[in-house]
Design an enzyme around this catalytic site. Structure first.
Site, PDB file in Angstrom:
ATOM      1  CG  ASP A   1      -1.759   1.219   1.337  1.00 33.46           C
ATOM      2  OD1 ASP A   1      -2.298   1.640   0.299  1.00 33.46           O
ATOM      3  OD2 ASP A   1      -1.905   1.766   2.443  1.00 33.46           O
TER       4      ASP A   1
ATOM      5  CG  ASP B   1      -1.233   8.528   2.143  1.00 32.82           C
ATOM      6  OD1 ASP B   1      -0.121   8.942   2.546  1.00 32.82           O
ATOM      7  OD2 ASP B   1      -2.271   9.197   2.283  1.00 32.82           O
TER       8      ASP B   1
END
Lengths: 306, 306
Positions: free
Chosen positions: A25, A27
């Site tokens: 992932d 952010d």
């Protein structure tokens, strides 16, 4: 089910030997908004040197793959466009490859989504500002576009009452598809006091007005992993999913049978893992990462000796 | 629990003798949008002649009591302002009498709500158009009003992404009250094809972004009946609630221990009563009206012989 293990230096060899592919992932994991999390570009480079395949899976629908490339480059990462799986791309490819989409999409979304839709030659309408004008008696006569065959929702800062009305009206017809990039309710903003509403809040408004639920394409739905499998060799038991959210990243790992690593630089805390362990919801109880680590900075430091 | 009884002419004497007070929902019961349902003004007059007290309870938050008075008069009803219980009024009186409200309310609402707030001397901000401007980096610095001590949501056709952001940000502070007029997802529009989003869709967006649920003041919450009790003598077992929605009107009747009559000129159908009877949810199963009638036009005709 026991609590997640801390990924210590002692466990590193075992961890590294367990995977060939590693899904990140973005952010809260590699960066926080526009600030890179220290040493994560070096981590990606190091993993490549070790023969590992890093891939990038984000529920953020505001950017196209091309725009993500620019962001990666700006923050010092060496990443190629085909390694990026963002939900603007996911939505476009779902319409094109799964629905064999003809017709036009009513798109509540960002310029990044528009870019992906154009690349896949999907007609759309609905983006940009669209406030109400006149009284409700006027809206009753609002012209509807008979070509609309899908309503697609991503993040849209120009979301408005009229967009709820149009989306809910189009999906009254059950043959019109209803898809959303993700269902994240909010995004953290570091020290700032504001709550940044996520696509989930937009989707909830439309679902409530329509009395119909969207098909959510992003994490934790395993469609993201299915898509990766079309482009890369991915052996679930030789893959790690790294993320900061239990209900999206770690849940995707569980849904797709991957190993999982939680980082504590984003949304979920160790106390959330404890809450999941004690939850009355079996889905929560299952959603426990194999490992956790304070941040990827620490992992980079551990790996420097390898 | 058995199916609702049809209110036939044979059952009329028993029905009429059973109540002193009769609460009417408005849209879908007395009128449909701006068209009066035939003979309902005569029904209200007849009930008064018979010594019954009619009262009007609506979840619609777009009008003040004064504006409702005008609508009643225009459609030929003789109704006094203190007989009207609308949710714009409900929200204002809740803040004033229950919360003893000081400070300012962030109000997502209509001009009608503003009128009621002014009458109760409640400071508010937030109404009118408020689209986003600039990038997310700008919103992080959005100025927050430290006087805000409540977020109040009613119907607002100028609802926007920025309003979700501000509402969700204010209610991060758990000492800030979070109330909504109602939770109706949509409103029917007769033959028109559009779905008119209700306050419920707006509330869902904010609840999802905030991770916090609103206190919903309107039907089926019995606050409406508590408010009536302050102004009128209301004996629950001598009161009938007349409405077109099972999950608001009829549920209010159940919650407040009233008799209930469903009319079929609005949202709920007889098939919805059957669905409730067979539901796995005990709240649904309980929500069966005592009587149903095709329309109040029919009831007016029956009563003409009395």
């Amino acid at each position: 089910m026991s609590r997640a293990k801390e990924l210590t230096k002692q466990l590193l060899r075992q961890f590294v030997d367990s995977f060939d592919t590693i899904l990140f992932d973005c952010d809260g994991v590699l960066w926080q908004s526009n600030d890179v999390i220290s040493k994560t570009p070096a981590l990606i480079a190091k993993l490549r040197d070790m023969g590992k395949q890093p891939l990038f899976v984000t529920n953020n629908s505001t950017k196209s793959r091309r725009q993500y490339m620019e962001k990666f480059a700006k923050l010092g990462f060496k990443v190629s466009e085909n390694e990026i799986f963002c939900t603007a791309y996911l939505a476009a490819i779902y319409l094109r490859n799964i629905l064999n989409f003809q017709g036009k999409a009513y798109l509540i979304g960002s310029p990044g989504m528009q870019e992906e839709f154009k690349l896949f030659d999907i007609n759309y309408t609905g983006t940009g500002p669209d406030p109400v004008a006149g009284e409700v008696e006027d809206w009753v006569k609002i012209p509807l576009d008979p070509e609309i065959k899908a309503v697609v929702i991503g993040q849209d800062v120009q979301f408005s009452y009229k967009k709820i009305l149009l989306a809910a009206t189009y999906i009254r017809d059950r043959t019109v598809s209803f898809v959303a990039t993700d269902h994240e309710g909010r995004h953290p903003h570091g020290a700032a006091k504001i709550v940044e509403p996520g696509t989930g809040s937009i989707v909830s408004a439309v679902e409530t007005a329509a009395g119909r639920d969207a098909l959510v394409l992003g994490k934790p739905h395993k469609f993201m992993v299915d898509l990766i499998k079309e482009k890369f060799t991915l052996e679930p038991r030789r893959t790690v999913m790294v993320g900061d959210r239990l209900n999206t990243d770690i849940q995707l790992g569980k849904n797709a049978d991957l190993h999982t690593l939680l980082v504590l630089t984003g949304v979920s805390k160790l106390s959330d893992v404890d809450s999941n362990l004690e939850s009355s919801d079996p889905t929560d109880r299952e959603c426990i990462p194999d490992y956790y680590i304070e941040s990827l900075t620490k992992l980079t430091e551990y790996l420097s000796d390898f």
